[in-house]
Write a protein that holds these residues in place. Structure first.
Motif, PDB file in Angstrom:
ATOM      1  N   LYS A 224      -7.665  10.193  14.781  1.00  0.00           N
ATOM      2  CA  LYS A 224      -9.341  10.582  15.008  1.00  0.00           C
ATOM      3  C   LYS A 224     -10.026   9.750  13.825  1.00  0.00           C
ATOM      4  CE  LYS A 224     -12.267  14.520  15.884  1.00  0.00           C
ATOM      5  NZ  LYS A 224     -12.726  14.339  17.223  1.00  0.00           N
ATOM      6  N   PRO A 225     -11.146   9.071  14.116  1.00  0.00           N
ATOM      7  CA  PRO A 225     -11.813   8.395  13.028  1.00  0.00           C
ATOM      8  C   PRO A 225     -12.636   9.834  11.981  1.00  0.00           C
ATOM      9  CG  PRO A 225     -12.432   7.735  15.090  1.00  0.00           C
ATOM     10  CD  PRO A 225     -11.538   8.844  15.322  1.00  0.00           C
ATOM     11  N   GLY A 226     -12.250   9.396  10.687  1.00  0.00           N
ATOM     12  CA  GLY A 226     -12.644  10.253   9.686  1.00  0.00           C
ATOM     13  C   GLY A 226     -11.649  11.246   9.351  1.00  0.00           C
ATOM     14  N   TYR A 227     -10.417  11.317   9.755  1.00  0.00           N
ATOM     15  CA  TYR A 227      -9.429  11.892   9.591  1.00  0.00           C
ATOM     16  C   TYR A 227      -8.027  11.248   9.312  1.00  0.00           C
ATOM     17  CZ  TYR A 227     -12.219  15.784  11.287  1.00  0.00           C
ATOM     18  OH  TYR A 227     -13.296  16.852  11.430  1.00  0.00           O
ATOM     19  N   ILE A 228      -7.158  11.699   8.706  1.00  0.00           N
ATOM     20  CA  ILE A 228      -5.923  11.280   8.388  1.00  0.00           C
ATOM     21  C   ILE A 228      -4.998  11.161   9.430  1.00  0.00           C
ATOM     22  CG2 ILE A 228      -3.822  11.003   6.822  1.00  0.00           C
ATOM     23  CD1 ILE A 228      -5.744  12.608   4.611  1.00  0.00           C
ATOM     24  N   ASP A 229      -4.419  10.002   9.872  1.00  0.00           N
ATOM     25  CA  ASP A 229      -3.513  10.086  11.033  1.00  0.00           C
ATOM     26  C   ASP A 229      -2.360  11.130  10.525  1.00  0.00           C
ATOM     27  OD1 ASP A 229      -5.053   7.816  12.051  1.00  0.00           O
ATOM     28  OD2 ASP A 229      -3.408   6.449  11.902  1.00  0.00           O
TER      29      ASP A 229
ATOM     30  N   PRO B 233     -10.546  19.100  17.925  1.00  0.00           N
ATOM     31  CA  PRO B 233     -10.015  18.317  19.029  1.00  0.00           C
ATOM     32  C   PRO B 233     -10.604  17.046  19.159  1.00  0.00           C
ATOM     33  CG  PRO B 233     -11.664  19.904  19.403  1.00  0.00           C
ATOM     34  CD  PRO B 233     -11.401  20.215  18.143  1.00  0.00           C
ATOM     35  N   GLY B 234     -10.013  16.122  19.911  1.00  0.00           N
ATOM     36  CA  GLY B 234     -10.630  14.756  20.269  1.00  0.00           C
ATOM     37  C   GLY B 234      -9.770  13.572  19.451  1.00  0.00           C
ATOM     38  N   ALA B 235      -8.634  14.273  19.197  1.00  0.00           N
ATOM     39  CA  ALA B 235      -7.581  12.941  18.605  1.00  0.00           C
ATOM     40  C   ALA B 235      -6.851  12.338  19.783  1.00  0.00           C
ATOM     41  CB  ALA B 235      -6.770  13.891  17.618  1.00  0.00           C
ATOM     42  N   GLU B 236      -6.759  11.040  19.552  1.00  0.00           N
ATOM     43  CA  GLU B 236      -5.877  10.246  20.334  1.00  0.00           C
ATOM     44  C   GLU B 236      -4.335  10.396  20.121  1.00  0.00           C
ATOM     45  OE1 GLU B 236      -5.322   5.532  21.433  1.00  0.00           O
ATOM     46  OE2 GLU B 236      -6.412   6.160  19.710  1.00  0.00           O
ATOM     47  N   VAL B 237      -3.679  10.708  21.218  1.00  0.00           N
ATOM     48  CA  VAL B 237      -2.435  10.882  20.975  1.00  0.00           C
ATOM     49  C   VAL B 237      -1.433   9.694  21.545  1.00  0.00           C
ATOM     50  CG1 VAL B 237      -0.182  12.480  21.655  1.00  0.00           C
ATOM     51  CG2 VAL B 237      -2.629  13.443  21.654  1.00  0.00           C
ATOM     52  N   ILE B 238      -0.657   9.228  20.549  1.00  0.00           N
ATOM     53  CA  ILE B 238       0.150   8.027  20.674  1.00  0.00           C
ATOM     54  C   ILE B 238       1.724   8.355  20.738  1.00  0.00           C
ATOM     55  CG2 ILE B 238       0.692   5.582  19.814  1.00  0.00           C
ATOM     56  CD1 ILE B 238      -2.090   5.829  20.920  1.00  0.00           C
TER      57      ILE B 238
END
Length: 117
Positions: free
Chosen positions: A81-86, A43-48
């Protein structure tokens, strides 16, 4: 004299049509609502929203969509999310609920897994 009467009659006809549309809700397009509950692992990913680059929230997030009654919209989002592939995902939102609350209660689940960078 007949031209003046015809114009008055047309004006009354148009005015009554507009009033009827306003009373039935057709003039506003008959707004209906749809919703999606977007979650990610982790969790914690920005959604655009890629349609307009708007920020929809951070997972898990409930997103409501409004529009003309009984229409569907193809939505494309990006999760960051920083550290993860978009991650990019697309889905259909059907607007068939009378209120945002009803839409939220019947939201579609969008669950996405993010890969480490």
């Amino acid at each position: 004299m007949k031209k003046k009467e015809a114009r008055v009659g047309q004006g009354l006809f148009i005015a009554s049509g507009i009033i009827l549309l306003l009373l039935t809700g057709c003039a506003s397009g008959g707004l209906k609502y749809g919703a999606a509950k977007i979650s990610s692992t982790p969790p914690g990913a920005e959604v655009i929203n890629l349609k307009d680059d708007s920020h929809l929230g951070v997972t898990p997030v409930m997103v409501s969509f409004s529009g003309t009654a009984d229409t569907a919209e193809y939505v494309t989002i990006q999760l960051r999310k920083p550290g993860y592939i978009d991650r990019i995902a697309s889905f259909w939102i059907n607007r068939r609920h009378a209120s945002p609350i009803e839409a939220d209660d019947n939201a579609i689940d969008i669950r996405l897994a993010l890969e480490k960078d």
